[in-house]
Design a protein around this motif. Structure first.
Motif, PDB file in Angstrom:
ATOM      1  N   ILE A 297    -114.952  12.022 104.318  1.00  0.00           N
ATOM      2  CA  ILE A 297    -114.296  11.237 105.379  1.00  0.00           C
ATOM      3  C   ILE A 297    -112.790  11.145 105.091  1.00  0.00           C
ATOM      4  O   ILE A 297    -112.388  10.712 104.013  1.00  0.00           O
ATOM      5  CB  ILE A 297    -114.922   9.827 105.466  1.00  0.00           C
ATOM      6  CG1 ILE A 297    -116.381   9.962 105.916  1.00  0.00           C
ATOM      7  CG2 ILE A 297    -114.121   8.912 106.401  1.00  0.00           C
ATOM      8  CD1 ILE A 297    -117.125   8.653 106.061  1.00  0.00           C
ATOM      9  N   PRO A 300    -107.141   8.690 108.121  1.00  0.00           N
ATOM     10  CA  PRO A 300    -106.147   9.166 109.093  1.00  0.00           C
ATOM     11  C   PRO A 300    -104.780   8.525 108.824  1.00  0.00           C
ATOM     12  O   PRO A 300    -104.747   7.399 108.378  1.00  0.00           O
ATOM     13  CB  PRO A 300    -106.703   8.698 110.436  1.00  0.00           C
ATOM     14  CG  PRO A 300    -108.092   8.215 110.170  1.00  0.00           C
ATOM     15  CD  PRO A 300    -108.176   7.878 108.735  1.00  0.00           C
ATOM     16  N   ASP A 301    -103.688   9.236 109.128  1.00  0.00           N
ATOM     17  CA  ASP A 301    -103.689  10.525 109.782  1.00  0.00           C
ATOM     18  C   ASP A 301    -103.505  11.702 108.833  1.00  0.00           C
ATOM     19  O   ASP A 301    -104.149  12.745 108.990  1.00  0.00           O
ATOM     20  CB  ASP A 301    -102.504  10.563 110.761  1.00  0.00           C
ATOM     21  CG  ASP A 301    -102.924  10.402 112.187  1.00  0.00           C
ATOM     22  OD1 ASP A 301    -104.032  10.767 112.523  1.00  0.00           O
ATOM     23  OD2 ASP A 301    -102.087   9.931 112.973  1.00  0.00           O
ATOM     24  N   ARG A 304    -106.035  14.359 107.150  1.00  0.00           N
ATOM     25  CA  ARG A 304    -107.058  15.077 107.918  1.00  0.00           C
ATOM     26  C   ARG A 304    -107.115  16.564 107.629  1.00  0.00           C
ATOM     27  O   ARG A 304    -108.192  17.133 107.436  1.00  0.00           O
ATOM     28  CB  ARG A 304    -106.783  14.905 109.404  1.00  0.00           C
ATOM     29  CG  ARG A 304    -107.302  13.612 109.954  1.00  0.00           C
ATOM     30  CD  ARG A 304    -107.217  13.725 111.446  1.00  0.00           C
ATOM     31  NE  ARG A 304    -107.918  12.659 112.085  1.00  0.00           N
ATOM     32  CZ  ARG A 304    -107.363  11.854 112.984  1.00  0.00           C
ATOM     33  NH1 ARG A 304    -106.106  11.997 113.322  1.00  0.00           N
ATOM     34  NH2 ARG A 304    -108.073  10.916 113.553  1.00  0.00           N
ATOM     35  N   GLU A 320    -115.348  11.824 110.940  1.00  0.00           N
ATOM     36  CA  GLU A 320    -114.232  10.893 111.144  1.00  0.00           C
ATOM     37  C   GLU A 320    -114.805   9.475 111.090  1.00  0.00           C
ATOM     38  O   GLU A 320    -115.167   8.912 112.123  1.00  0.00           O
ATOM     39  CB  GLU A 320    -113.573  11.163 112.501  1.00  0.00           C
ATOM     40  CG  GLU A 320    -112.933  12.536 112.606  1.00  0.00           C
ATOM     41  CD  GLU A 320    -111.469  12.566 112.167  1.00  0.00           C
ATOM     42  OE1 GLU A 320    -110.891  11.491 111.903  1.00  0.00           O
ATOM     43  OE2 GLU A 320    -110.918  13.682 112.082  1.00  0.00           O
TER      44      GLU A 320
END
Ligand SMILES: O=P(O)(O)OC[C@H]1O[C@H](OP(=O)(O)OP(=O)(O)O)[C@H](O)[C@@H]1O
Ligand SMILES: NC(=O)CC[C@H](N)C(=O)O
Ligand SMILES: [Mg+2]
Length: 505
Positions: A297, A300-301, A304, A320
């Motif tokens: 997982i 963010p951001d 990613r 996500e």
């Protein structure tokens, strides 16, 4: 890391400068400013806040002219007061305005020299005002009929006097637009061209993404120590203005600072982040072959790009699990720890089903003060995770930055003087994996093999300019710790061009 832009066009530049600042907002959220040049008159608007809050229609109407510079600020020196936002202006010689990304490491000494020898007064505690005044003083020695060689001679002396990281763009009244980059090329600066029926136009910016949105073709990055001067006839002059140059760009630009869709010093930032993910996956396979990770997982951001690649290389599901509130900016570049901490919770929220009864590997691009991972790991546990592992696409950040990233105090860095086990314990992770520094370097240089050396000081404590000693760091710590800054008054009056009124023409 602030964002800077300069533009010489054949029509009004205000909207294009505004747009460029908007796409570089991620480089500075504290203040924004623009100065345009309209046939002998400088026009200014600068204030604290985001680009969209600083420039209203009435300001834009007033910012006339075909030459302009702009700035988004993330302070690394002085205070965050409006008076220290940029551009800065001096009236002599010629009338000049400048924007700066970076940080001078000998600013105190230069202030003394400027006052005692050059008879110049610095009215703020901003190193950018110092840089402008050194440039102005050196330019003033060149006599009346200024040409490109004179400007380059002055910049040569600026490089001899100024130490640290700096990329700058300036307008010289009646002469043109000029940009220069420090002899180590620590901070990025690119320039590009756009053809129009009325002739070519030129843009200079911190990141190539600013050129993209305005339809400029990238010409290239400025080389370390190089200057570019575009005169009023749109003639472009460039020259290497420093001896002993060595390209050692800040590697943290690739880890976190720059947008992934930028290309800096010939390396596509997005690709470098993909490589970081691949190399981190390889490390996990090497050192933890029997891992029991159920899901990867990202946080963010910025993480990613690396996290997705890491998951694919490990053959583990990518999900996500945190939703980001798109209206909250970057927390790392916010002023003050209380605000940063509060903002992480406002910014990210967990989707419980992605965590329940799972062994999750959370991936971030970096762990600096530990604000984000502390909160996030807690949130993952609250959402029902069985084990929470944490991976950082960058190595442990252990040393202060002195070249334009606001992390001046070693004690505020969670990994300073701590082992990886200590950090894992402190942030509450069941296991912590950091990228190796050699792998991080390779992630960038494999994309552009001409890039072999970097400023990695936040990871290895080696400062490429060679002028940083423990005394310097101790003084910096006293001046710029979060605690010291809380006490500082932030409402210095704005002494600058007096055309920044709310009047509507
Ligand atoms: O350890 P810390 O001191 O918390 O700093 C590191 C964190 O801060 C940055 O995120 P930020 O929220 O600034 O921006 P992003 O949305 O681009 O990831 C970075 O991406 C890490 O998540
Ligand atoms: N982050 C930066 O590039 C900061 C520029 C300059 N040192 C300032 O504080 O305004
Ligand atoms: Mg982040």
């Amino acid at each position: 890391m602030c964002g800077i832009v300069g533009l010489m066009a054949n029509s009004m530049v205000n909207q294009a400068v505004y747009d460029a600042l908007t796409v570089m907002q991620h480089r500075g959220q504290d203040a924004a400013g623009m100065m345009t040049w309209d046939e002998g008159r400088f026009l200014l608007r600068k204030s604290n806040g985001l680009v969209r809050d600083v420039f209203h229609t009435r300001h834009m109407k007033r910012l006339r002219g075909n030459i302009g510079i702009g700035h988004v600020r993330y302070p690394t020196a002085g205070s965050s007061s409006e008076a220290e936002s940029q551009p800065f202006y001096v009236n002599s010689p010629y009338g000049m305005a400048l924007v700066h990304n970076g940080n001078l490491t000998n600013s105190d000494q230069l202030v003394q020299e400027l006052f005692k020898t050059d008879l110049r007064h610095i009215n703020t505690s901003s190193d950018s005002e110092v840089l402008l005044n050194v440039f102005a003083h050196e330019l003033g020695k060149q006599g009346h009929q200024l040409d490109a060689e004179d400007i380059f001679d002055a910049i040569r002396r600026v490089h001899r006097r100024c130490k640290g990281g700096y990329a700058a763009v300036a307008i010289i009244n009646g002469q043109g637009l000029v940009a220069f980059r420090d002899p180590h090329g620590i901070r990025p600066v690119v320039f590009g061209k756009r053809e129009t029926p009325d002739g070519p136009e030129y843009m200079i910016a911190s990141e190539s993404v600013a050129l993209d949105v305005a339809g400029f073709e990238m010409i290239r990055d400025l080389a370390p120590g190089e200057a570019v001067f575009i005169d009023l006839q749109r003639q472009v002059h460039t020259q290497r203005c420093a001896e002993n140059t060595r390209l050692t760009p800040c590697i943290f630009e690739y880890v976190y600072l720059a947008r992934p869709d930028s290309i800096l010093d010939g390396a596509n930032v997005y690709w470098t982040r993909m490589r970081m993910g691949q190399k981190l996956a390889a490390k996990i396979e090497r050192e933890w072959a029997d891992h029991d990770i159920d899901v990867v997982i990202p946080i963010p951001d910025t993480s990613r790009t690396a996290a997705l690649e890491l998951a694919q290389h490990l053959g583990v599901t990518y999900r996500e699990g945190f939703m980001k509130n798109r209206y909250i900016g970057r927390t790392f570049i916010m002023p003050g720890q209380t605000l940063r901490k509060k903002s992480v919770r406002q910014k990210l929220n967990a989707i419980d089903i992605e965590f329940q009864d799972k062994n999750v590997l959370l991936v971030d691009d970096s762990i600096v003060r530990g604000t984000t991972c502390n909160e996030i790991i807690q949130m993952a546990r609250e959402a029902g995770a069985r084990n929470v592992y944490f991976a950082s696409a960058a190595p442990a950040v252990r040393y202060p930055n002195v070249y334009g990233i606001d992390m001046p105090v070693a004690m505020e860095l969670i990994a300073h003087d701590r082992s990886e086990e200590d950090v894992a314990h402190l942030i509450g992770a069941d296991r912590l994996i950091y990228q190796d520094l050699d792998d991080l370097r390779a992630a960038v240089s494999e994309i552009n093999p001409e890039l072999s050396e970097f400023d990695c000081s936040v990871f290895d404590g080696r400062y490429v300019t060679g002028d940083i000693d423990p005394d310097y760091l101790a003084r910096l710590e006293i001046a710029r710790s979060d605690a010291a800054r809380q006490q500082e008054a932030s409402d210095h009056a704005l002494v600058d061009l007096h055309n920044d009124t709310e009047e509507i023409e």
